[in-house]
Enzyme design. Structure first.
Site, PDB file in Angstrom:
ATOM      1  N   SER A  66      -0.348 -10.564  -2.323  1.00 41.83           N
ATOM      2  CA  SER A  66      -0.637  -9.875  -1.058  1.00 41.83           C
ATOM      3  C   SER A  66      -2.122  -9.733  -0.758  1.00 41.83           C
ATOM      4  CB  SER A  66       0.027  -8.496  -1.054  1.00 41.83           C
ATOM      5  OG  SER A  66       1.424  -8.622  -0.912  1.00 41.83           O
ATOM      6  N   LYS A  69      -3.354 -11.380   2.436  1.00 40.24           N
ATOM      7  CA  LYS A  69      -3.311 -10.813   3.784  1.00 40.24           C
ATOM      8  C   LYS A  69      -4.704 -10.690   4.406  1.00 40.24           C
ATOM      9  CE  LYS A  69       1.059  -8.282   3.194  1.00 40.24           C
ATOM     10  NZ  LYS A  69       1.530  -8.980   2.002  1.00 40.24           N
ATOM     11  N   TYR A 157       4.235  -0.651   5.540  1.00 38.25           N
ATOM     12  CA  TYR A 157       3.812  -1.933   4.972  1.00 38.25           C
ATOM     13  C   TYR A 157       4.886  -2.983   5.237  1.00 38.25           C
ATOM     14  CZ  TYR A 157       1.630  -5.069   1.568  1.00 38.25           C
ATOM     15  OH  TYR A 157       0.997  -6.116   0.958  1.00 38.25           O
ATOM     16  N   ASN A 159       5.463  -7.194   5.141  1.00 38.44           N
ATOM     17  CA  ASN A 159       4.924  -8.493   4.753  1.00 38.44           C
ATOM     18  C   ASN A 159       4.891  -9.493   5.896  1.00 38.44           C
ATOM     19  OD1 ASN A 159       4.354  -8.552   1.714  1.00 38.44           O
ATOM     20  ND2 ASN A 159       6.340  -7.552   1.803  1.00 38.44           N
ATOM     21  N   HIS A 292      -7.110  -3.976  -2.019  1.00 36.08           N
ATOM     22  CA  HIS A 292      -5.737  -4.458  -1.854  1.00 36.08           C
ATOM     23  C   HIS A 292      -5.241  -4.987  -3.181  1.00 36.08           C
ATOM     24  CE1 HIS A 292      -2.149  -5.755   0.277  1.00 36.08           C
ATOM     25  NE2 HIS A 292      -2.679  -5.271   1.397  1.00 36.08           N
ATOM     26  N   ASP A 510      11.834 -10.052  -3.974  1.00 35.75           N
ATOM     27  CA  ASP A 510      10.398  -9.898  -4.158  1.00 35.75           C
ATOM     28  C   ASP A 510      10.146  -9.066  -5.411  1.00 35.75           C
ATOM     29  OD1 ASP A 510       7.683  -9.845  -3.723  1.00 35.75           O
ATOM     30  OD2 ASP A 510       7.756  -8.362  -2.125  1.00 35.75           O
TER      31      ASP A 510
END
Length: 559
Positions: A66, A69, A157, A159, A292, A510
């Site tokens: 992630s 991002k 949040y 994805n 992050h 995930d």
């Protein structure tokens, strides 16, 4: 700057790295600490692949998950003066949405109101270690009909916010996302090894992610997901060091790419939001940071940057240890050991147990249950989001931590109180980071009158008639999801109160599972007619009960 000698600072950081290697054991890892654009500590250890005996080196590719991002958003800001030019391509990917789609900024700030597609995939029967193709992604996202909050009003949040952005850029430009990353990020920054590695089964240099523990051993994690702008990048420690140096080089330029990524943004009501353009805003030892993390089965990573101190920290693990905590450990070592020590709380008399907040509560707005119980002395545990939260007892009516406040209130105008609770007693839950004020009503914990009353099939029109099957197996209730992605496993349900149950989901497609699903069976004239299912990432999905004759026919066909 912290008042410590350069030598003592390096000694603390070296000690912290050694501690991390032992505190967070696993096949391999890599860390770097940068100050004023220069590497002051860098270490790799262990193996990128135990089976192939490939050592972990600064050039080993690593799934940063992630952390991708922020690079997706950086590509977008580098390419477009006005990113809202991508809006028509987002609308095209949400053909069944019954309201206006979120803006590009709302996607990038995690204010979209979309339900997370990895959570929704489980409702479609996705296998825990199954394949998830671009076509599967397109179908899950395209099936969206409603949002679980109005865009711009809250934070959650999600994805696919960033997957949608990357796909919109591909369509608008006619270029692959891999090419866009190379043109706008990798070449200008000097990330010579970084790639888009969208298919997660393997990396080209053999680096492997691992599940397991020191006690039980480690084994290669199985991933068959296709990621793009949400989590598809692979990069080496050298690449991440190049990114941190690039950030420092542009520190004084307001139009510098990283400075454009991390403005303080707001919700529609003007309240400060915690997230912008793929970056979380937070603090360490009182200093503002942007950071992050990344996680996929077998991989954990974290990076943080403190602009005021010109400090950057990168942590990469090819196993499941908490990289965020390791990054914080290194930041504290840079600042000085005393900064890692919690500030003593003012002395308070510990409320006697049971606390007024303890018990079972229901958030009508989201459909989520809230279970509050005593923890260690002076603490409460709240089970509401994906993971349990610990709160400090402030007084008999109040508990809080840095993210949530719970206050017991009494309102004579409220008459929805179940037995054994004072009339009008509710909890006001405040979550500033999500811009939410929620009212939790008390819920009875009396036994379920009848299990057979609940069993059967329930279909969700919102999700292309995805189904949940509820069965009674020897006096225990089980539930399982199914849909176009397959037939999911049956899980034993946990009883909370009459018509209120939990379906646990500790492991999912995930790395980060959605957590507990709250199942609220709703009655009309005493008969259950529908089921409301919610988890934090996918709230308020209504499943209609399939008539018994149709359910019996389906069961015979299956047999």
């Amino acid at each position: 700057m912290p008042r410590h000698s350069h030598t003592s600072q390096l000694e603390r950081i070296k000690t912290a790295i050694t501690t991390i290697q032992h505190r967070y054991p696993g096949p391999g890892g890599a860390v770097a600490v940068l100050h004023e654009g220069k590497v002051i500590a860098c270490q790799t250890w262990g193996y990128a692949s135990l089976e192939r005996r490939i050592p972990f080196t600064p050039t080993s590719l690593f799934r940063i998950c992630s952390i991708t991002k922020q690079f997706t958003c950086a590509t977008m800001l580098a390419r477009y003066n006005d990113p809202e030019i991508l809006a028509p391509y987002i609308r095209k990917r949400l053909p069944h949405l019954l309201s206006d789609p979120p803006s590009i900024a709302q996607l990038a700030h995690n204010q979209s109101g979309l339900r997370d597609y990895w959570a929704v995939a489980m409702l479609h029967g996705a296998a825990i270690e199954g394949h998830f193709s671009p076509a599967d992604s397109e179908r899950v996202i395209a099936g969206t009909r409603s949002l679980h909050f109005i865009p711009g009003t809250s934070y959650s949040y999600v994805n696919q916010n960033f997957r949608l952005i990357s796909e919109a850029m591909e369509e608008e430009s006619g270029l692959s996302f891999a090419s866009l990353l190379q043109e706008h990020i990798f070449k200008p920054v000097g990330m010579d090894h970084a790639i888009l590695s969208a298919e997660t089964t393997a990396l080209p240099d053999g680096t492997t992610g691992y599940e397991g523990t020191k006690e039980g051993g480690y084994w290669p994690a199985r991933n068959h997901i296709y990621w793009t702008g949400d989590a598809g990048m692979a990069a080496s420690l050298e690449d991440m060091i190049a990114w941190e140096r690039f950030i420092d080089q542009q520190r004084d330029d307001p139009q510098g790419l990283y400075n454009r990524l991390c403005p303080i943004v707001q919700f529609d009501n003007g309240h400060k939001a915690p997230y912008s353009y793929g970056l979380q805003h937070g603090k360490i030892a009182g200093y503002d940071i942007t950071s992050h993390g990344g996680a996929l089965r077998g991989w954990r990573s974290n990076r943080l940057h403190c602009a005021k101190l010109r400090l950057s920290v990168v942590v990469l693990f090819n196993h499941m240890a908490p990289a965020q905590q390791a990054a914080a450990d290194l930041a504290h070592a840079f600042l000085g050991d005393e900064t890692a020590k919690p500030t003593p709380s003012p002395a308070r008399s510990c409320p006697t147990s049971p606390h007024m907040l303890e018990g079972l509560w229901l958030d009508e707005e989201t459909g989520l249950s809230a279970r509050i119980s005593a923890a260690e002395p002076g603490k409460l545990q709240l089970r509401y989001l994906m993971l349990p939260e610990t709160l400090d007892m402030i007084d008999p009516h109040l508990a809080e931590n840095g993210s949530v406040t719970l206050r017991h209130i009494h309102d004579k105008t409220m008459h929805t109180t179940p037995p054994n609770r004072a009339e009008g007693a509710h909890i006001l839950m405040v979550r500033p980071g999500e811009n939410r004020h929620a009212l939790l009503r008390p819920y009875p914990t009396t036994p379920q009158p009848s299990l057979e009353d609940l069993t059967g099939l329930y279909d969700c029109e919102e999700l292309d008639n995805a189904r949940i099957t509820i069965t009674n197996q020897g006096g225990l209730l089980y539930g399982g999801f199914s849909g176009f992605l397959g037939t999911g496993r049956m899980e034993r349900l946990e009883h909370l109160g009459p018509d209120l149950w939990v379906l646990p989901c500790p492991r999912a497609l995930d790395h980060t599972a959605p957590g507990d699903w709250t199942l609220h069976f709703e009655r009309r004239q005493g008969t259950i007619h529908q089921l409301r299912i919610s988890c934090w990432l996918a709230r308020n999905l209504i499943y209609q009960r399939v008539p018994k004759s149709e359910a019996d026919s389906a069961a015979r066909t299956h047999t």
